[in-house]
Every structure is written in C-alpha cells, then in structure tokens.
Design a protein around this motif. Structure first.
Motif: not given
Length: 106
Positions: A92-106
């Motif tokens: 699921c790396r593709k979905e993970q990348k999109e998720f972390e790009k849209t909602c980065p760690l604070e």
C-alpha cells in the motif's frame, strides 16, 4: 471497506484504520501513551490506570476523526488498501504516500 467513519461521523477503529494512522498516532498521542505505560509499570492493579487508558483512547479517536475530516479520500484509500491486503504496508505504499502528502505528520 468504504469509509473510516460510521454514518454519525464517529471513527471506526479497525485494525486497518489503526495501522494506516499508526505514525500519526505515535506522534500525536505520544504523551498519553507514555503516561499510560508508566502507570501500568508502576502499579500492577489495572483499575489504577483506567483513566490513563481512556485518555489514550480519546486521543486516538479524536485524531481519527480529524484525519477523516482533513484528508477523507486519501485516508479512506489507504485504510481500504490496508484492509484489502491484510495490513501489509509494502502493498500500500502508493496510498500511503498520497495520504502522508495530504496529511503530513505534525
């Protein structure tokens, strides 16, 4: 898995949802988790740490609700992929990348 929340907007903390949000949980709920683990270490009586456990749960549920509001499509896609692939991050790396790009760690 179509959504990470129920019809009322409350988070559904399935294993796939928790795995998909694990980095965010580790960052955002660190203080609550440490307090809970310290309590468990210091006192073998489980009742003594119920309030600390509730604080961890509250933190995680609030975070899941926020992630769903901030990046619904990406979070649902990532959690859905994790569900489909039985929580295998590598698939699921593709979905993970999109998720972390849209909602980065604070």
């Amino acid at each position: 898995m179509s959504s990470t929340v129920d019809a009322a907007g409350n988070p559904i903390p399935t294993s796939a949802v928790l795995m998909a949000s694990s980095k965010h949980i580790a960052t955002r709920c660190r203080k609550e988790n440490i307090a809970f683990l310290k309590c468990k270490k210091d006192d073998p009586n489980p009742e003594k740490c119920l309030d600390k456990g509730q604080q961890v749960t509250r933190c995680v549920l609030n975070l899941l609700k926020e992630l769903h509001q901030r990046c619904t499509k990406e979070f649902d896609a990532y959690a859905g992929c994790m569900y489909y692939h039985t929580n295998e991050f590598d698939l699921c790396r593709k979905e993970q990348k999109e998720f972390e790009k849209t909602c980065p760690l604070e």
